[in-house]
Design an enzyme around this catalytic site. Sequence first.
Site, PDB file in Angstrom:
ATOM      1  CG  PHE A   1     -12.346  24.512  -6.383  1.00 52.88           C
ATOM      2  CD1 PHE A   1     -12.313  23.184  -5.972  1.00 52.88           C
ATOM      3  CD2 PHE A   1     -11.302  24.993  -7.180  1.00 52.88           C
ATOM      4  CE1 PHE A   1     -11.245  22.351  -6.326  1.00 52.88           C
ATOM      5  CE2 PHE A   1     -10.252  24.169  -7.541  1.00 52.88           C
ATOM      6  CZ  PHE A   1     -10.208  22.856  -7.106  1.00 52.88           C
TER       7      PHE A   1
ATOM      8  CG  ASP B   1     -18.465  32.704  -0.394  1.00 48.90           C
ATOM      9  OD1 ASP B   1     -19.273  33.129  -1.243  1.00 48.90           O
ATOM     10  OD2 ASP B   1     -17.478  31.997  -0.691  1.00 48.90           O
ATOM     11  CG  ASN B   2     -20.456  37.671  -2.662  1.00 50.98           C
ATOM     12  OD1 ASN B   2     -19.922  36.613  -3.026  1.00 50.98           O
ATOM     13  ND2 ASN B   2     -20.345  38.788  -3.347  1.00 50.98           N
TER      14      ASN B   2
ATOM     15  CG  ASP C   1     -19.368  42.209  -1.845  1.00 49.67           C
ATOM     16  OD1 ASP C   1     -18.153  42.466  -1.738  1.00 49.67           O
ATOM     17  OD2 ASP C   1     -19.960  42.166  -2.922  1.00 49.67           O
TER      18      ASP C   1
ATOM     19  CE1 TYR D   1      -8.437  35.790 -11.074  1.00 46.20           C
ATOM     20  CE2 TYR D   1      -6.591  34.828 -12.278  1.00 46.20           C
ATOM     21  CZ  TYR D   1      -7.438  34.838 -11.179  1.00 46.20           C
ATOM     22  OH  TYR D   1      -7.280  33.889 -10.192  1.00 46.20           O
TER      23      TYR D   1
ATOM     24  CG  ASN E   1      -3.678  25.841 -14.588  1.00 45.72           C
ATOM     25  OD1 ASN E   1      -2.579  26.337 -14.815  1.00 45.72           O
ATOM     26  ND2 ASN E   1      -4.764  26.173 -15.253  1.00 45.72           N
TER      27      ASN E   1
ATOM     28  CB  ILE F   1      -9.054  18.954 -14.567  1.00 47.30           C
ATOM     29  CG1 ILE F   1      -7.634  18.857 -15.159  1.00 47.30           C
ATOM     30  CG2 ILE F   1      -9.441  17.677 -13.822  1.00 47.30           C
ATOM     31  CD1 ILE F   1      -6.533  18.526 -14.186  1.00 47.30           C
TER      32      ILE F   1
ATOM     33  CG  PHE G   1     -10.219  26.051 -26.866  1.00 49.68           C
ATOM     34  CD1 PHE G   1     -11.105  26.571 -27.802  1.00 49.68           C
ATOM     35  CD2 PHE G   1     -10.735  25.523 -25.693  1.00 49.68           C
ATOM     36  CE1 PHE G   1     -12.467  26.573 -27.562  1.00 49.68           C
ATOM     37  CE2 PHE G   1     -12.092  25.521 -25.430  1.00 49.68           C
ATOM     38  CZ  PHE G   1     -12.965  26.046 -26.375  1.00 49.68           C
TER      39      PHE G   1
ATOM     40  N   GLY H   1      -4.916  34.951 -26.458  1.00 53.45           N
ATOM     41  CA  GLY H   1      -4.325  35.306 -25.156  1.00 53.45           C
ATOM     42  C   GLY H   1      -3.862  34.105 -24.348  1.00 53.45           C
TER      43      GLY H   1
HETATM   44  N1  NAD Z   1      -8.772  27.602  -9.240  1.00 51.69           N
HETATM   45  C1  NAD Z   1      -7.546  27.916  -9.608  1.00 51.69           C
HETATM   46  O1  NAD Z   1      -6.928  27.222 -10.433  1.00 51.69           O
HETATM   47  C2  NAD Z   1      -6.850  29.113  -9.017  1.00 51.69           C
HETATM   48  C3  NAD Z   1      -5.548  29.407  -9.472  1.00 51.69           C
HETATM   49  C4  NAD Z   1      -4.894  30.511  -8.942  1.00 51.69           C
HETATM   50  C5  NAD Z   1      -5.503  31.295  -7.971  1.00 51.69           C
HETATM   51  N2  NAD Z   1      -6.770  30.990  -7.552  1.00 51.69           N
HETATM   52  C6  NAD Z   1      -7.377  31.858  -6.536  1.00 51.69           C
HETATM   53  O2  NAD Z   1      -7.925  31.055  -5.506  1.00 51.69           O
HETATM   54  C7  NAD Z   1      -9.088  31.683  -4.960  1.00 51.69           C
HETATM   55  C8  NAD Z   1     -10.248  30.709  -4.940  1.00 51.69           C
HETATM   56  O3  NAD Z   1     -10.550  30.319  -6.284  1.00 51.69           O
HETATM   57  P1  NAD Z   1     -11.582  29.134  -6.618  1.00 51.69           P
HETATM   58  O4  NAD Z   1     -11.070  28.467  -7.822  1.00 51.69           O
HETATM   59  O5  NAD Z   1     -11.874  28.379  -5.393  1.00 51.69           O
HETATM   60  O6  NAD Z   1     -12.851  29.979  -7.086  1.00 51.69           O
HETATM   61  P2  NAD Z   1     -14.373  29.953  -6.604  1.00 51.69           P
HETATM   62  O7  NAD Z   1     -15.125  30.847  -7.546  1.00 51.69           O
HETATM   63  O8  NAD Z   1     -14.855  28.560  -6.419  1.00 51.69           O
HETATM   64  O9  NAD Z   1     -14.284  30.628  -5.167  1.00 51.69           O
HETATM   65  C9  NAD Z   1     -14.349  32.023  -4.967  1.00 51.69           C
HETATM   66  C10 NAD Z   1     -15.277  32.258  -3.790  1.00 51.69           C
HETATM   67  O10 NAD Z   1     -15.268  33.650  -3.495  1.00 51.69           O
HETATM   68  C11 NAD Z   1     -16.611  34.089  -3.309  1.00 51.69           C
HETATM   69  N3  NAD Z   1     -16.660  35.516  -3.630  1.00 51.69           N
HETATM   70  C12 NAD Z   1     -16.428  36.090  -4.838  1.00 51.69           C
HETATM   71  N4  NAD Z   1     -16.534  37.426  -4.730  1.00 51.69           N
HETATM   72  C13 NAD Z   1     -16.839  37.685  -3.430  1.00 51.69           C
HETATM   73  C14 NAD Z   1     -17.080  38.891  -2.695  1.00 51.69           C
HETATM   74  N5  NAD Z   1     -17.022  40.083  -3.285  1.00 51.69           N
HETATM   75  N6  NAD Z   1     -17.375  38.805  -1.385  1.00 51.69           N
HETATM   76  C15 NAD Z   1     -17.420  37.579  -0.763  1.00 51.69           C
HETATM   77  N7  NAD Z   1     -17.219  36.419  -1.411  1.00 51.69           N
HETATM   78  C16 NAD Z   1     -16.926  36.476  -2.724  1.00 51.69           C
HETATM   79  C17 NAD Z   1     -17.430  33.218  -4.254  1.00 51.69           C
HETATM   80  O11 NAD Z   1     -18.808  33.166  -3.907  1.00 51.69           O
HETATM   81  C18 NAD Z   1     -16.733  31.879  -4.101  1.00 51.69           C
HETATM   82  O12 NAD Z   1     -17.269  31.138  -3.030  1.00 51.69           O
HETATM   83  C19 NAD Z   1      -9.317  32.933  -5.791  1.00 51.69           C
HETATM   84  O13 NAD Z   1      -8.780  34.035  -5.110  1.00 51.69           O
HETATM   85  C20 NAD Z   1      -8.529  32.678  -7.072  1.00 51.69           C
HETATM   86  O14 NAD Z   1      -8.106  33.877  -7.681  1.00 51.69           O
HETATM   87  C21 NAD Z   1      -7.457  29.942  -8.060  1.00 51.69           C
END
Ligand code: NAD
Length: 314
Positions: A11, A31-32, A51, A140, A169, A184, A200, A266
């Site tokens: 995302f 990306d995996n 990975d 997490y 968020n 959302i 919730f 939680g």
């Molecule tokens: N969405 C939020 O509200 C939010 C808030 C705070 C922090 N973050 C951080 O932002 C980052 C992106 O989050 P997102 O919401 O886009 O999630 P997402 O799940 O859409 O994106 C994560 C991506 O990482 C890839 N991935 C996961 N494990 C992997 C691995 N071992 N090797 C290679 N690729 C891997 C997934 O395939 C995916 O494309 C994350 O680090 C998350 O912790 C997100």
Amino acid sequence: MKIAVTGGAGFIGSNIVDELILLGHQVLIVDNLYTGKMDNINESAEFAMLDINSPKLVDVFVEFQPEIVIHHAAQVSVSKSLVDPLLDQELNIRGTLNLLQSCLSSKVRKIIYASSAAVYGTPKYLPINEDHSTIPTSFYGISKYVPESYIKIFSDLYGLDYTILRYANVYGPRQDHLGEGGVISIFMNNVLDNKILNIFGDGLQTRDFVFVKDVVSANIAALNNGSEKVVNIGTNNRVSLKDLVKIISKVTQKGVEYKSLDPKPGDIKDSCLDNIKAFEELRWLPEYSLERGLKLTFDFYESSKRNNELEEAR
Ligand SMILES: NC(=O)c1ccc[n+]([C@@H]2O[C@H](COP(=O)([O-])OP(=O)(O)OC[C@H]3O[C@@H](n4cnc5c(N)ncnc54)[C@H](O)[C@@H]3O)[C@@H](O)[C@H]2O)c1
């Protein structure tokens, strides 16, 4: 500039890649496809389906020679982290460590790390600034925080520059509404399917929702600013889930109904990130109001739904 984006099929990562390409950078996505999608991958970027724990990562980096790594690959679900803390640790902590070692071997100059408000745990005051204590209340939260410490030590010992961005968020186009999607994206898709929304708890809990394009601009600002800094990326505003439903109803022009369910164990009551440091260090300010961001997000889900229906009809 040559920039590697881990999680670039996900995302937030894919939205960053699109902007980097528009700005003329040369981009490698690692990306995996754990949760990421092929559809999100920008065709002008190189793609290594790998990975971040893989021993091959270093070879990919040595070949591409990124100057900066924007690190978004992670297991992002709080509830999955509670069910499977070992997997959470493997992807978020060990994965970041393997990434950092690959950065050293390929002479990466800087890492930009996507951290989270989850590192703060239960807020002692609002809005939360970067000096707030870091006592995570989920696995997490731990697994997003530990890499921050590794990054700082890699910086001290080996001179790897960094900016750590702690997101509130995040919402917007491409967020997955299935499974653990953000509230959302789940609400928007329920509205499109004329389903009642589930809240919730009493709906008075508040969150700081930041639009993904603002998160993208924070990452772009961090390419050349925020050296060795930890910075919150949020709006400095919070909205209750009840008010969020009202705004969604207005933006989508649909009569939205909701029902209250038992609170999730939680869940914190309120969250909001102070963003003064982001302005001081990155000259960054969020530009999208919640109404505008929600409208763009709804338009995205609406057209995705229409396209899916056309696909199925063919
Ligand atoms: N969405 C939020 O509200 C939010 C808030 C705070 C922090 N973050 C951080 O932002 C980052 C992106 O989050 P997102 O919401 O886009 O999630 P997402 O799940 O859409 O994106 C994560 C991506 O990482 C890839 N991935 C996961 N494990 C992997 C691995 N071992 N090797 C290679 N690729 C891997 C997934 O395939 C995916 O494309 C994350 O680090 C998350 O912790 C997100």
